[in-house]
Design a protein around this motif. Structure first.
Motif, short mmCIF file in Angstrom:
data_model
loop_
_atom_site.label_atom_id
_atom_site.label_comp_id
_atom_site.label_asym_id
_atom_site.label_seq_id
_atom_site.Cartn_x
_atom_site.Cartn_y
_atom_site.Cartn_z
N UNK A 130 0.82 -1.20 0.00
CA UNK A 130 0.00 0.00 0.00
C UNK A 130 0.86 1.25 0.00
N UNK A 131 0.41 2.30 -0.70
CA UNK A 131 1.06 3.59 -0.65
C UNK A 131 -0.02 4.67 -0.60
N UNK A 132 0.27 5.75 0.08
CA UNK A 132 -0.68 6.86 0.21
C UNK A 132 0.07 8.16 -0.02
N UNK A 133 -0.57 9.11 -0.72
CA UNK A 133 0.05 10.39 -0.99
C UNK A 133 -1.04 11.45 -1.08
N UNK A 134 -0.64 12.69 -1.30
CA UNK A 134 -1.59 13.81 -1.38
C UNK A 134 -1.24 14.72 -2.54
N UNK A 135 -2.22 15.44 -3.01
CA UNK A 135 -2.03 16.52 -3.96
C UNK A 135 -3.17 17.51 -3.78
N UNK A 136 -3.00 18.70 -4.32
CA UNK A 136 -4.05 19.72 -4.29
C UNK A 136 -4.38 20.12 -5.72
N UNK A 137 -5.59 20.62 -5.93
CA UNK A 137 -6.00 21.12 -7.25
C UNK A 137 -5.92 22.63 -7.26
N UNK A 138 -5.64 23.18 -8.44
CA UNK A 138 -5.54 24.64 -8.57
C UNK A 138 -6.84 25.32 -8.17
N UNK A 139 -6.70 26.51 -7.62
CA UNK A 139 -7.86 27.30 -7.21
C UNK A 139 -8.37 28.13 -8.39
N UNK A 140 -8.69 27.45 -9.48
CA UNK A 140 -9.12 28.13 -10.70
C UNK A 140 -10.46 27.57 -11.15
N UNK A 141 -11.53 28.35 -10.93
CA UNK A 141 -12.85 27.97 -11.42
C UNK A 141 -12.93 28.32 -12.91
#
Length: 424
Positions: A130-141
């Motif tokens: 198992x592996x777990x990671x994170x990312x964020x999405x751009x704040x662009x609507x």
């Protein structure tokens, strides 16, 4: 002892061979959901967008047709472990994954994630690694939504997007996942229309004069021809034969489940006429979805202030009740009738004049509202609120709801409390 040591070494090598490692996105990275061309359009001023449309008409292949109304997917990739893999993508703080599937390879594209959000993604191999990671999405609507088709039979749902994601002038972001706008969820019922040659013949032999008694569009055409006025034949549509059954589906069973289960849509507001729906009594999303569909008076902008007023009241009363959400509202193309409701909603939420215009013009990515005809309609609609009080279009729309619809400020605040995030 030596034998035990060898077993230990073998165990280490076995673990190393099957260990999982997240490759992309890298941990903590910020990923885009809009293309560079889409983002450049969003950054244009109102005047620049109008020039863009004018240029697009002169060089259509170069400009508009290369636009895409789909978001960018987030491409997840990992290495190690044993296939198949269970992949979960969960918004930080959410109780259940937004995406959860068994994947046979070591990469997958995940569509329709929220803007300005942090996601945790987890991959579990068949061997238990198992592996777990994170990312964020751009704040662009805007948050664009991709509902694909399948072959010729199922078109999918183009021109769909979340009304949430934008930051209002007061600093609050519109909550995502609650209200969507789209094109039709099924095709229009098929009507047969007279050709230009047929109509010209009918005018000459007197048939059109008789038809004008029962068909307002025939009456309008007859008047123009008799007065020698120019006729827009491209958009002259007089019915020769009414439909006999509802339009064909756009949704596969998988896409229907995606809309009802993943996006969770509970209410389908269909802004099409009865002729376009022709007897469609149950939402294409299924019988468990509330189907609101009495909006044949809601076709053009001017009618919002007259015979479409009852429809406006009903639609926005629905939006005052949290139990009706998530909602999808649509016509067939998702441009004008849909754009009318979107504009009124943006007014309640306090959107800037520029954002209201921008939201309407985004439909050009789908291939609509990029001509003088559509922009002229929308400009007239916007101007129609000038008789109401307020320094901004949003304020004048709210005044319209007070004076024309009889809504109190508490009524409008019910919608705001559902759709606007709390002030920080």
């Amino acid at each position: 002892m030596k034998h035990v040591m060898l077993l230990g070494v073998a165990a280490v090598f076995s673990w190393a061979a099957f260990a999982l490692e997240a490759v992309a996105p890298t941990k903590g990275s910020v990923v885009p959901l809009l293309s560079e061309k889409q983002k450049a359009f969003m950054q244009m001023s109102h005047d620049e967008r109008l020039v863009f449309f004018d240029d697009a008409q002169k060089a259509k292949e170069k400009e508009i047709t290369t636009f895409d109304d789909r978001p960018l997917p987030v491409q997840l990739e990992w290495k190690g472990g044993t296939a198949p893999y269970r992949v979960d993508v969960t918004k930080q703080g959410a109780s259940r994954p937004f995406f959860s599937e068994s994947i046979p390879s070591n990469r997958v594209a995940v569509w329709n994630l929220e803007v300005a959000a942090t996601y945790v993604w987890r991959v579990v191999g068949a061997d238990g690694a198992m592996v777990e990671s994170t990312f964020a999405t751009e704040a662009q609507a805007p948050r664009l939504i991709y509902i694909p088709g399948q072959g010729k039979e199922f078109r999918g749902v183009p021109n769909m997007r979340d009304m949430g994601g934008r930051v209002m002038p007061d600093g609050r972001r519109v909550r995502q996942g609650l209200i969507f706008r789209s094109s039709g969820l099924n095709n229009n019922a098929v009507s047969t229309f007279y050709s230009r040659k047929e109509l010209e013949t009918m005018y000459a032999d007197g048939t059109l004069a008789a038809l004008r008694q029962t068909d307002p569009k025939a009456k309008e055409l007859y008047g123009k021809l008799k007065a020698g006025k120019k006729v827009d034949w491209k958009h002259t549509r007089i019915i020769k034969k009414l439909p006999t059954k509802p339009g064909t589906p756009r949704l596969t069973e998988a896409s229907r489940r995606y809309l009802t289960e993943t996006l969770g849509i509970k209410t389908d507001i269909d802004l099409r006429s009865e002729r376009e729906r022709f007897g469609l009594a149950v939402s294409p999303l299924g019988p468990d979805v509330q189907f609101v569909h009495d909006w044949e008076n809601y076709y053009d902008y001017a009618r919002v202030h007259s015979i479409g007023l009852a429809a406006t009241k009903t639609i926005f009363r629905l939006m005052m009740d949290r139990a009706n959400y998530p909602i999808d509202f649509h016509c067939i193309g998702g441009a004008d009738r849909t754009g009318t409701v979107a504009t009124l909603l943006h007014g309640i939420l306090g959107a800037s004049d520029d954002d209201i215009w921008r939201d309407y013009q985004i439909t050009a990515w789908h291939g609509g509202v990029n001509d003088a005809r559509h922009l002229g309609w929308f400009a007239s609609f916007v101007k129609s609120f000038d008789k109401f009080e307020g320094a901004t279009l949003s304020a004048r729309i709210c005044d319209y709801f007070h004076k024309s619809c009889g809504f109190t400020e508490d009524d409008l605040n019910k919608i705001r409390s559902i759709l606007l995030e709390d002030k920080q």
